[in-house]
Design a protein around this motif. Structure first.
Motif, PDB file in Angstrom:
ATOM      1  N   TRP A   4      40.264  50.440  15.187  1.00  0.00           N
ATOM      2  CA  TRP A   4      41.281  49.631  14.544  1.00  0.00           C
ATOM      3  C   TRP A   4      42.680  49.859  15.121  1.00  0.00           C
ATOM      4  N   GLN A   5      42.818  50.753  16.081  1.00  0.00           N
ATOM      5  CA  GLN A   5      44.123  50.978  16.679  1.00  0.00           C
ATOM      6  C   GLN A   5      44.591  49.714  17.389  1.00  0.00           C
ATOM      7  N   PRO A   6      45.867  49.381  17.250  1.00  0.00           N
ATOM      8  CA  PRO A   6      46.379  48.180  17.908  1.00  0.00           C
ATOM      9  C   PRO A   6      46.455  48.381  19.430  1.00  0.00           C
ATOM     10  N   GLY A   7      46.540  47.269  20.132  1.00  0.00           N
ATOM     11  CA  GLY A   7      46.729  47.325  21.569  1.00  0.00           C
ATOM     12  C   GLY A   7      45.473  47.551  22.384  1.00  0.00           C
ATOM     13  N   ALA A   8      44.316  47.284  21.816  1.00  0.00           N
ATOM     14  CA  ALA A   8      43.065  47.534  22.543  1.00  0.00           C
ATOM     15  C   ALA A   8      43.000  46.731  23.832  1.00  0.00           C
ATOM     16  N   THR A   9      43.411  45.482  23.791  1.00  0.00           N
ATOM     17  CA  THR A   9      43.347  44.643  24.996  1.00  0.00           C
ATOM     18  C   THR A   9      44.183  45.251  26.111  1.00  0.00           C
ATOM     19  N   GLN A  10      45.410  45.613  25.800  1.00  0.00           N
ATOM     20  CA  GLN A  10      46.293  46.198  26.818  1.00  0.00           C
ATOM     21  C   GLN A  10      45.727  47.525  27.329  1.00  0.00           C
ATOM     22  N   ARG A  11      45.229  48.350  26.436  1.00  0.00           N
ATOM     23  CA  ARG A  11      44.659  49.631  26.859  1.00  0.00           C
ATOM     24  C   ARG A  11      43.446  49.421  27.758  1.00  0.00           C
ATOM     25  N   LEU A  12      42.617  48.430  27.447  1.00  0.00           N
ATOM     26  CA  LEU A  12      41.459  48.142  28.281  1.00  0.00           C
ATOM     27  C   LEU A  12      41.886  47.677  29.672  1.00  0.00           C
ATOM     28  N   VAL A  13      42.880  46.829  29.741  1.00  0.00           N
ATOM     29  CA  VAL A  13      43.363  46.346  31.046  1.00  0.00           C
ATOM     30  C   VAL A  13      43.905  47.502  31.869  1.00  0.00           C
ATOM     31  N   VAL A  14      44.743  48.326  31.268  1.00  0.00           N
ATOM     32  CA  VAL A  14      45.320  49.468  31.998  1.00  0.00           C
ATOM     33  C   VAL A  14      44.220  50.425  32.450  1.00  0.00           C
ATOM     34  N   ALA A  15      43.289  50.726  31.561  1.00  0.00           N
ATOM     35  CA  ALA A  15      42.188  51.628  31.921  1.00  0.00           C
ATOM     36  C   ALA A  15      41.378  51.063  33.082  1.00  0.00           C
ATOM     37  N   ALA A  16      41.076  49.777  33.025  1.00  0.00           N
ATOM     38  CA  ALA A  16      40.285  49.153  34.090  1.00  0.00           C
ATOM     39  C   ALA A  16      41.024  49.178  35.421  1.00  0.00           C
ATOM     40  N   THR A  31      31.381  50.970  30.403  1.00  0.00           N
ATOM     41  CA  THR A  31      31.396  52.177  29.571  1.00  0.00           C
ATOM     42  C   THR A  31      32.571  53.073  29.955  1.00  0.00           C
ATOM     43  N   GLN A  32      32.808  53.250  31.250  1.00  0.00           N
ATOM     44  CA  GLN A  32      33.939  54.076  31.696  1.00  0.00           C
ATOM     45  C   GLN A  32      35.269  53.473  31.257  1.00  0.00           C
ATOM     46  N   ILE A  33      35.379  52.165  31.381  1.00  0.00           N
ATOM     47  CA  ILE A  33      36.619  51.488  30.976  1.00  0.00           C
ATOM     48  C   ILE A  33      36.857  51.692  29.485  1.00  0.00           C
ATOM     49  N   ALA A  34      35.831  51.469  28.680  1.00  0.00           N
ATOM     50  CA  ALA A  34      35.963  51.630  27.227  1.00  0.00           C
ATOM     51  C   ALA A  34      36.345  53.064  26.869  1.00  0.00           C
ATOM     52  N   GLU A  35      35.669  54.034  27.494  1.00  0.00           N
ATOM     53  CA  GLU A  35      35.988  55.440  27.216  1.00  0.00           C
ATOM     54  C   GLU A  35      37.428  55.767  27.583  1.00  0.00           C
ATOM     55  N   ARG A  36      37.871  55.323  28.750  1.00  0.00           N
ATOM     56  CA  ARG A  36      39.245  55.600  29.185  1.00  0.00           C
ATOM     57  C   ARG A  36      40.253  54.963  28.235  1.00  0.00           C
ATOM     58  N   ALA A  37      39.921  53.786  27.703  1.00  0.00           N
ATOM     59  CA  ALA A  37      40.824  53.081  26.789  1.00  0.00           C
ATOM     60  C   ALA A  37      40.755  53.608  25.361  1.00  0.00           C
ATOM     61  N   GLY A  38      39.758  54.461  25.095  1.00  0.00           N
ATOM     62  CA  GLY A  38      39.626  55.024  23.755  1.00  0.00           C
ATOM     63  C   GLY A  38      39.030  54.051  22.750  1.00  0.00           C
ATOM     64  N   VAL A  39      38.147  53.168  23.228  1.00  0.00           N
ATOM     65  CA  VAL A  39      37.473  52.226  22.337  1.00  0.00           C
ATOM     66  C   VAL A  39      35.969  52.291  22.613  1.00  0.00           C
ATOM     67  N   LYS A  41      32.201  50.545  23.471  1.00  0.00           N
ATOM     68  CA  LYS A  41      31.718  49.509  24.386  1.00  0.00           C
ATOM     69  C   LYS A  41      31.667  48.158  23.670  1.00  0.00           C
ATOM     70  N   SER A  42      31.284  48.159  22.400  1.00  0.00           N
ATOM     71  CA  SER A  42      31.233  46.893  21.661  1.00  0.00           C
ATOM     72  C   SER A  42      32.634  46.298  21.477  1.00  0.00           C
ATOM     73  N   THR A  43      33.645  47.162  21.347  1.00  0.00           N
ATOM     74  CA  THR A  43      35.024  46.668  21.274  1.00  0.00           C
ATOM     75  C   THR A  43      35.407  46.004  22.590  1.00  0.00           C
ATOM     76  N   PHE A  44      34.993  46.610  23.701  1.00  0.00           N
ATOM     77  CA  PHE A  44      35.249  45.994  25.004  1.00  0.00           C
ATOM     78  C   PHE A  44      34.724  44.562  25.010  1.00  0.00           C
ATOM     79  N   PHE A  45      33.470  44.392  24.571  1.00  0.00           N
ATOM     80  CA  PHE A  45      32.846  43.069  24.634  1.00  0.00           C
ATOM     81  C   PHE A  45      33.392  42.096  23.591  1.00  0.00           C
ATOM     82  N   ARG A  46      34.107  42.580  22.597  1.00  0.00           N
ATOM     83  CA  ARG A  46      34.807  41.672  21.684  1.00  0.00           C
ATOM     84  C   ARG A  46      36.033  41.076  22.363  1.00  0.00           C
TER      85      ARG A  46
END
Length: 192
Positions: A4-16, A31-39, A41-46
């Motif tokens: 529920w932390q805000p900014g998931a999209t931005q964190r995913l982009v930066v991590a990737a 999986t690596q991208i999601a882990e680096r972003a702190g979310v 894998k299902s959040t990634f795919f949302r």
């Protein structure tokens, strides 16, 4: 992981982008991208259908802002003046995070044919948005297409200059994009 932390999209982009730069696009997993972003894998795919889509995060917003700026330009504005208004509108949405990401994103795209292809499609989409907005203003089709393409080139050149410029430059993206548009306009005079 707190989903529920805000900014998931931005964190995913930066991590990737960081992972693409560090180990290459092909070697990076969702999986690596999601882990680096702190979310999760299902959040990634949302947020994204696959890792290629990270490159175009915000494209819809950018296209909308470019088109709105063109639409809201004064009726007396020339096609390039309307494009300049679109560039100003879109540039206003670009902040320090976008600036910091620029050089890393450029390196990641340069190292991957697949990302280069996706970046080219992004450019096509931005040009189409500007072209459609110009045609809606009554600009003839060939002129609208040319102005839309010049707008994309100006945005990309301006963004590259802004993201690679001295960090003391506090003007924002707009002056860089508008200067690039002026340079491209001047260059068209040498074509005849």
């Amino acid at each position: 992981m707190a989903r529920w932390q805000p900014g998931a999209t931005q964190r995913l982009v930066v991590a990737a982008v960081d992972l693409f730069t560090e180990q290459g696009y092909d070697a990076t997993t969702v999986t690596q991208i999601a882990e680096r972003a702190g979310v999760t894998k299902s959040t990634f795919f949302r947020h994204f259908s696959d890792k290629r889509e990270l490159l175009v995060a915000g494209q819809e917003t950018l296209s909308r802002l470019l088109a709105e700026g063109i639409t809201e330009a004064p009726a007396s504005a020339s096609p390039l003046q309307a494009v300049a208004a679109g560039l100003e509108r879109a540039s206003s949405a670009m902040g320090p995070a976008n600036r910091e990401l620029g050089p890393r994103l450029k390196a990641a795209v340069a190292a991957s044919t697949e990302l280069q292809e996706r970046d080219a499609l992004k450019s096509v989409g931005l040009a189409a948005a500007m072209t459609a907005a110009l045609i809606a203003r009554g600009v003839p089709d060939p002129t609208a297409h040319l102005a839309g393409e010049l707008g994309v080139l100006a945005f990309k050149r301006g963004y590259a200059q802004w993201s690679e410029s001295d960090r003391d430059d506090t003007q924002g993206l707009a002056p860089h994009a508008l200067a690039a548009l002026e340079d491209l306009h001047a260059a068209t005079a040498s074509l005849s």
